[in-house]
Design a protein around this motif. Sequence first.
Motif, PDB file in Angstrom:
ATOM      1  N   GLU A 134       0.835  -1.204   0.000  1.00 42.41           N
ATOM      2  CA  GLU A 134       0.000   0.000   0.000  1.00 42.41           C
ATOM      3  C   GLU A 134       0.868   1.252   0.000  1.00 42.41           C
ATOM      4  OE1 GLU A 134      -3.365   0.324  -0.401  1.00 42.41           O
ATOM      5  OE2 GLU A 134      -3.149  -1.801  -0.876  1.00 42.41           O
ATOM      6  N   ASP A 135       1.986   1.229   0.742  1.00 39.54           N
ATOM      7  CA  ASP A 135       2.927   2.358   0.730  1.00 39.54           C
ATOM      8  C   ASP A 135       3.446   2.601  -0.689  1.00 39.54           C
ATOM      9  OD1 ASP A 135       2.756   2.848   3.438  1.00 39.54           O
ATOM     10  OD2 ASP A 135       4.638   1.827   3.944  1.00 39.54           O
ATOM     11  N   THR A 136       3.775   1.514  -1.389  1.00 40.22           N
ATOM     12  CA  THR A 136       4.290   1.622  -2.754  1.00 40.22           C
ATOM     13  C   THR A 136       3.238   2.217  -3.678  1.00 40.22           C
ATOM     14  OG1 THR A 136       5.777  -0.245  -2.417  1.00 40.22           O
ATOM     15  CG2 THR A 136       5.253   0.324  -4.692  1.00 40.22           C
ATOM     16  N   LYS A 137       1.998   1.735  -3.578  1.00 42.08           N
ATOM     17  CA  LYS A 137       0.920   2.236  -4.432  1.00 42.08           C
ATOM     18  C   LYS A 137       0.644   3.712  -4.154  1.00 42.08           C
ATOM     19  CE  LYS A 137      -1.281  -2.240  -4.911  1.00 42.08           C
ATOM     20  NZ  LYS A 137      -2.426  -3.084  -4.517  1.00 42.08           N
ATOM     21  N   PHE A 138       0.597   4.087  -2.897  1.00 38.83           N
ATOM     22  CA  PHE A 138       0.364   5.486  -2.540  1.00 38.83           C
ATOM     23  C   PHE A 138       1.533   6.344  -3.024  1.00 38.83           C
ATOM     24  CE2 PHE A 138       0.778   9.059   0.439  1.00 38.83           C
ATOM     25  CZ  PHE A 138      -0.457   9.661   0.249  1.00 38.83           C
ATOM     26  N   GLY A 139       2.745   5.864  -2.793  1.00 38.09           N
ATOM     27  CA  GLY A 139       3.928   6.611  -3.210  1.00 38.09           C
ATOM     28  C   GLY A 139       4.004   6.773  -4.713  1.00 38.09           C
ATOM     29  N   LEU A 140       3.602   5.728  -5.454  1.00 44.98           N
ATOM     30  CA  LEU A 140       3.634   5.790  -6.909  1.00 44.98           C
ATOM     31  C   LEU A 140       2.717   6.891  -7.420  1.00 44.98           C
ATOM     32  CD1 LEU A 140       4.431   4.707  -9.700  1.00 44.98           C
ATOM     33  CD2 LEU A 140       2.510   3.117  -9.508  1.00 44.98           C
ATOM     34  N   LEU A 141       1.493   6.920  -6.953  1.00 38.30           N
ATOM     35  CA  LEU A 141       0.553   7.940  -7.421  1.00 38.30           C
ATOM     36  C   LEU A 141       0.981   9.348  -6.989  1.00 38.30           C
ATOM     37  CD1 LEU A 141      -2.855   6.105  -7.030  1.00 38.30           C
ATOM     38  CD2 LEU A 141      -1.499   6.472  -9.093  1.00 38.30           C
ATOM     39  N   ARG A 142       1.505   9.468  -5.796  1.00 38.89           N
ATOM     40  CA  ARG A 142       2.008  10.766  -5.334  1.00 38.89           C
ATOM     41  C   ARG A 142       3.190  11.218  -6.193  1.00 38.89           C
ATOM     42  NH1 ARG A 142       3.280   9.944   0.176  1.00 38.89           N
ATOM     43  NH2 ARG A 142       5.329   9.329  -0.525  1.00 38.89           N
ATOM     44  N   THR A 143       4.085  10.277  -6.517  1.00 41.21           N
ATOM     45  CA  THR A 143       5.242  10.595  -7.344  1.00 41.21           C
ATOM     46  C   THR A 143       4.823  10.966  -8.756  1.00 41.21           C
ATOM     47  OG1 THR A 143       6.639   9.148  -6.012  1.00 41.21           O
ATOM     48  CG2 THR A 143       7.441   9.715  -8.219  1.00 41.21           C
ATOM     49  N   LEU A 144       3.853  10.229  -9.335  1.00 46.92           N
ATOM     50  CA  LEU A 144       3.352  10.566 -10.666  1.00 46.92           C
ATOM     51  C   LEU A 144       2.764  11.968 -10.701  1.00 46.92           C
ATOM     52  CD1 LEU A 144       1.615   7.303 -11.925  1.00 46.92           C
ATOM     53  CD2 LEU A 144       3.551   8.487 -12.968  1.00 46.92           C
ATOM     54  N   SER A 145       2.015  12.299  -9.675  1.00 46.82           N
ATOM     55  CA  SER A 145       1.414  13.628  -9.600  1.00 46.82           C
ATOM     56  C   SER A 145       2.494  14.706  -9.519  1.00 46.82           C
ATOM     57  CB  SER A 145       0.480  13.693  -8.387  1.00 46.82           C
ATOM     58  OG  SER A 145      -0.104  14.956  -8.278  1.00 46.82           O
ATOM     59  N   ALA A 146       3.478  14.480  -8.674  1.00 49.26           N
ATOM     60  CA  ALA A 146       4.574  15.449  -8.527  1.00 49.26           C
ATOM     61  C   ALA A 146       5.364  15.567  -9.821  1.00 49.26           C
ATOM     62  CB  ALA A 146       5.492  15.041  -7.374  1.00 49.26           C
ATOM     63  N   LEU A 147       5.643  14.436 -10.468  1.00 51.29           N
ATOM     64  CA  LEU A 147       6.379  14.444 -11.729  1.00 51.29           C
ATOM     65  C   LEU A 147       5.634  15.247 -12.781  1.00 51.29           C
ATOM     66  CD1 LEU A 147       8.685  13.494 -13.585  1.00 51.29           C
ATOM     67  CD2 LEU A 147       7.315  11.426 -14.023  1.00 51.29           C
ATOM     68  N   SER A 148       4.349  15.016 -12.887  1.00 51.53           N
ATOM     69  CA  SER A 148       3.543  15.738 -13.871  1.00 51.53           C
ATOM     70  C   SER A 148       3.610  17.249 -13.637  1.00 51.53           C
ATOM     71  CB  SER A 148       2.095  15.250 -13.804  1.00 51.53           C
ATOM     72  OG  SER A 148       1.300  15.948 -14.713  1.00 51.53           O
ATOM     73  N   ARG A 149       3.442  17.665 -12.406  1.00 55.07           N
ATOM     74  CA  ARG A 149       3.513  19.102 -12.087  1.00 55.07           C
ATOM     75  C   ARG A 149       4.896  19.674 -12.388  1.00 55.07           C
ATOM     76  NH1 ARG A 149       1.110  17.383  -7.485  1.00 55.07           N
ATOM     77  NH2 ARG A 149       2.980  17.789  -6.270  1.00 55.07           N
ATOM     78  N   LYS A 150       5.929  18.955 -12.003  1.00 55.99           N
ATOM     79  CA  LYS A 150       7.290  19.464 -12.184  1.00 55.99           C
ATOM     80  C   LYS A 150       7.694  19.531 -13.658  1.00 55.99           C
ATOM     81  CE  LYS A 150       8.948  18.294  -7.596  1.00 55.99           C
ATOM     82  NZ  LYS A 150       9.434  19.580  -7.123  1.00 55.99           N
ATOM     83  N   VAL A 151       7.278  18.549 -14.451  1.00 59.33           N
ATOM     84  CA  VAL A 151       7.576  18.582 -15.884  1.00 59.33           C
ATOM     85  C   VAL A 151       6.846  19.763 -16.523  1.00 59.33           C
ATOM     86  CG1 VAL A 151       7.265  17.372 -18.087  1.00 59.33           C
ATOM     87  CG2 VAL A 151       8.178  16.145 -16.119  1.00 59.33           C
ATOM     88  N   ARG A 152       5.591  19.970 -16.145  1.00 55.96           N
ATOM     89  CA  ARG A 152       4.844  21.120 -16.686  1.00 55.96           C
ATOM     90  C   ARG A 152       5.498  22.438 -16.278  1.00 55.96           C
ATOM     91  NH1 ARG A 152      -1.529  19.862 -17.205  1.00 55.96           N
ATOM     92  NH2 ARG A 152      -1.345  20.379 -19.388  1.00 55.96           N
ATOM     93  N   THR A 153       5.944  22.531 -15.041  1.00 53.49           N
ATOM     94  CA  THR A 153       6.610  23.747 -14.565  1.00 53.49           C
ATOM     95  C   THR A 153       7.902  23.984 -15.333  1.00 53.49           C
ATOM     96  OG1 THR A 153       5.643  23.507 -12.361  1.00 53.49           O
ATOM     97  CG2 THR A 153       7.621  24.869 -12.538  1.00 53.49           C
TER      98      THR A 153
END
Length: 148
Positions: free
Chosen positions: A5-24
């Motif tokens: 569950e930690d991995t799944k939560f971390g994956l989605l959080r990381t994807l969200s952060a990656l998306s924002r940072k790439v757009r920025t």
Amino acid sequence: MSHSEDTKFGLLRTLSALSRKVRTLFDARTSDYGLTEARARLLLHLSQSGALTQTDLADAMDVERPTMARLIDGMEAGGMVRREAVPGDRRQRHIVLTDAAQSQAEAVLVLTGQLRADVLAGISEEDLAITHSVLCRMLDNVAEAGRS
């Protein structure tokens, strides 16, 4: 919470952060050309796809139609795009790049290549292929969940 569950939560959080940072990062780099992220993305779509309707562009860029209309209006006023009648359908207009916008579109293409290289540096082709496959599956899952 389990490790899984930690991995799944971390994956989605990381994807969200990656998306924002790439757009920025994309926005910061396009601003060097006097473009907003939205204008640069529109230039990319038109340069790669050719003339598209406003509806097609809104769908491709995943924005609402009124938002796309305002974006096109601004770019048309700046001489970057123009609206042309669609043969056989007087209600539709194609959005096309002007000659003046071609050099900016080419610069954005170069910029995206550099951005891609920077973001994917040090990742093997095999890892990229697996990641791409997993992300495509996740997109399918989101689409399916949206139908429920």
